[in-house]
Design a protein around this motif. Structure first.
Motif, PDB file in Angstrom:
ATOM      1  N   ALA A 251      -4.515  10.672   0.864  1.00 52.27           N
ATOM      2  CA  ALA A 251      -4.514   9.248   0.509  1.00 52.27           C
ATOM      3  C   ALA A 251      -5.152   8.417   1.617  1.00 52.27           C
ATOM      4  N   HIS A 252      -5.620   7.226   1.235  1.00 53.40           N
ATOM      5  CA  HIS A 252      -6.082   6.183   2.156  1.00 53.40           C
ATOM      6  C   HIS A 252      -7.369   6.546   2.905  1.00 53.40           C
TER       7      HIS A 252
ATOM      8  N   LEU B 259     -10.249  -4.285   4.202  1.00 51.17           N
ATOM      9  CA  LEU B 259      -9.039  -3.610   3.748  1.00 51.17           C
ATOM     10  C   LEU B 259      -8.060  -4.581   3.101  1.00 51.17           C
TER      11      LEU B 259
ATOM     12  N   THR C 219       1.707   5.268  -0.189  1.00 49.56           N
ATOM     13  CA  THR C 219       1.138   6.582   0.113  1.00 49.56           C
ATOM     14  C   THR C 219       1.610   7.611  -0.906  1.00 49.56           C
TER      15      THR C 219
ATOM     16  N   MET D 209       0.837  -1.187   0.000  1.00 51.41           N
ATOM     17  CA  MET D 209       0.000   0.000   0.000  1.00 51.41           C
ATOM     18  C   MET D 209       0.877   1.244   0.000  1.00 51.41           C
TER      19      MET D 209
ATOM     20  N   ILE E  74      -6.744  -4.365  -0.716  1.00 51.61           N
ATOM     21  CA  ILE E  74      -5.334  -4.273  -1.066  1.00 51.61           C
ATOM     22  C   ILE E  74      -4.927  -5.403  -2.015  1.00 51.61           C
TER      23      ILE E  74
ATOM     24  N   ASN F 281     -11.024  10.558  -0.816  1.00 53.54           N
ATOM     25  CA  ASN F 281      -9.736  11.047  -0.328  1.00 53.54           C
ATOM     26  C   ASN F 281      -9.738  12.531   0.059  1.00 53.54           C
TER      27      ASN F 281
ATOM     28  N   HIS G  13      -8.969   3.890   5.053  1.00 63.26           N
ATOM     29  CA  HIS G  13      -8.295   3.507   6.282  1.00 63.26           C
ATOM     30  C   HIS G  13      -8.700   4.369   7.478  1.00 63.26           C
TER      31      HIS G  13
ATOM     32  N   GLU H  17     -12.480   5.266  -3.058  1.00 64.25           N
ATOM     33  CA  GLU H  17     -11.420   5.897  -2.277  1.00 64.25           C
ATOM     34  C   GLU H  17     -10.950   7.189  -2.924  1.00 64.25           C
TER      35      GLU H  17
ATOM     36  N   LYS I 183      -6.595   9.538   5.064  1.00 64.11           N
ATOM     37  CA  LYS I 183      -5.877   9.396   6.333  1.00 64.11           C
ATOM     38  C   LYS I 183      -4.537  10.112   6.309  1.00 64.11           C
ATOM     39  N   SER I 184      -3.925  10.224   5.138  1.00 65.24           N
ATOM     40  CA  SER I 184      -2.595  10.826   5.025  1.00 65.24           C
ATOM     41  C   SER I 184      -2.631  12.069   4.151  1.00 65.24           C
TER      42      SER I 184
END
Length: 251
Positions: free
Chosen positions: A172-173, A203, A3, A1, A207, A222, A176, A218, A227-228
């Protein structure tokens, strides 16, 4: 995964890459597959041994092109054991939120990056991270845990102050974020809670299978739930050049 989005962060065969705070090595492995000369550095000796094992396995299985090299080594992000301008590319993913002297880390990365080189920095995004902190003290009040929550503009400002020229960003993510909210709500060490187990299976399936439906979902989520936060920058060729430049999606 991954980022870092390598469509926004170009990598050429032969590029000298430092994956700083490499952890389990996910970005280092991708750079190695793309033909780079990779150094994966982390302070965790056990993870470095595991990364080195995977590097050797990738080479043995013929997963990397000719000319690609990979080294895994222990090291201190605040005192990198490399000469000035040693790397074309530096990646630091989900690391700076753990380090008190984040300005010192940025200074070291800029020192070892050649003029014109590229850097990618990823940190937990402010909104989703605030939810995690609100739900659970154990999420962040642990040895080596998160010590700060970055706002996007704060991270970008620190990158500029270090002498970098930011040129783009994204999130990203998104899928999550709810997983970590569930973990924090039911206990970060409680992997037996049914909602946590069920979401983890989702998840892993996503993936492994990369179905179109979740990929599209996603991408759509996003900007709201990622999450990031990921920021990209270059090091100017000349000292003293103002690190301005446009930046998209920074929030």
């Amino acid at each position: 995964m991954l980022t870092v989005d390598f469509s926004r962060f170009p990598l050429a065969p032969g590029d000298r890459v430092l994956d700083l705070g490499c952890g389990a090595g996910r970005h280092a492995f991708e750079c190695y597959r793309r033909g780079a000369q990779v150094v994966a550095l982390d302070r965790n000796a056990e993870e470095i041994r595991e990364v080195a094992t995977w590097f050797a396995a990738m080479k043995a299985e013929g997963e990397v092109p000719a000319g690609a090299t990979a080294t895994a080594m222990e090291g201190d992000a605040l005192a990198l054991p490399f000469p000035d301008e040693s790397f074309d590319v530096v990646i630091i993913s989900e690391v700076m939120e753990h380090i008190h002297d984040d300005k010192g880390v940025l200074a070291e990365m800029v020192r070892v990056l050649r003029p014109g080189g590229r850097i990618a920095v990823t940190v937990p995004r402010y909104g989703p991270e605030k939810v995690c902190w609100a739900l659970s003290d154990a999420y962040h009040e642990v040895e080596g845990g998160h010590i700060r929550i970055y706002r996007a503009d704060e991270l970008v400002r620190k990158m500029r102050e270090a002498g970098l020229r930011p040129y783009g960003s994204h999130h990203a993510h998104a899928l999550h974020s709810p997983y970590w909210w569930l973990k924090c709500a039911f206990g970060v060490d409680n992997d037996k809670a049914l909602p946590v187990r069920a979401y983890h299976k989702l998840l892993v399936w996503d993936i492994m299978k990369k179905p179109l439906a979740t990929r599209v979902a996603e991408q759509a989520l996003n900007p709201l739930l990622g999450k990031s936060f990921v920021a990209y920058a270059t090091k100017p060729h000349l000292p003293g050049v103002p690190a301005t430049g446009s930046l998209t999606d920074a929030r």
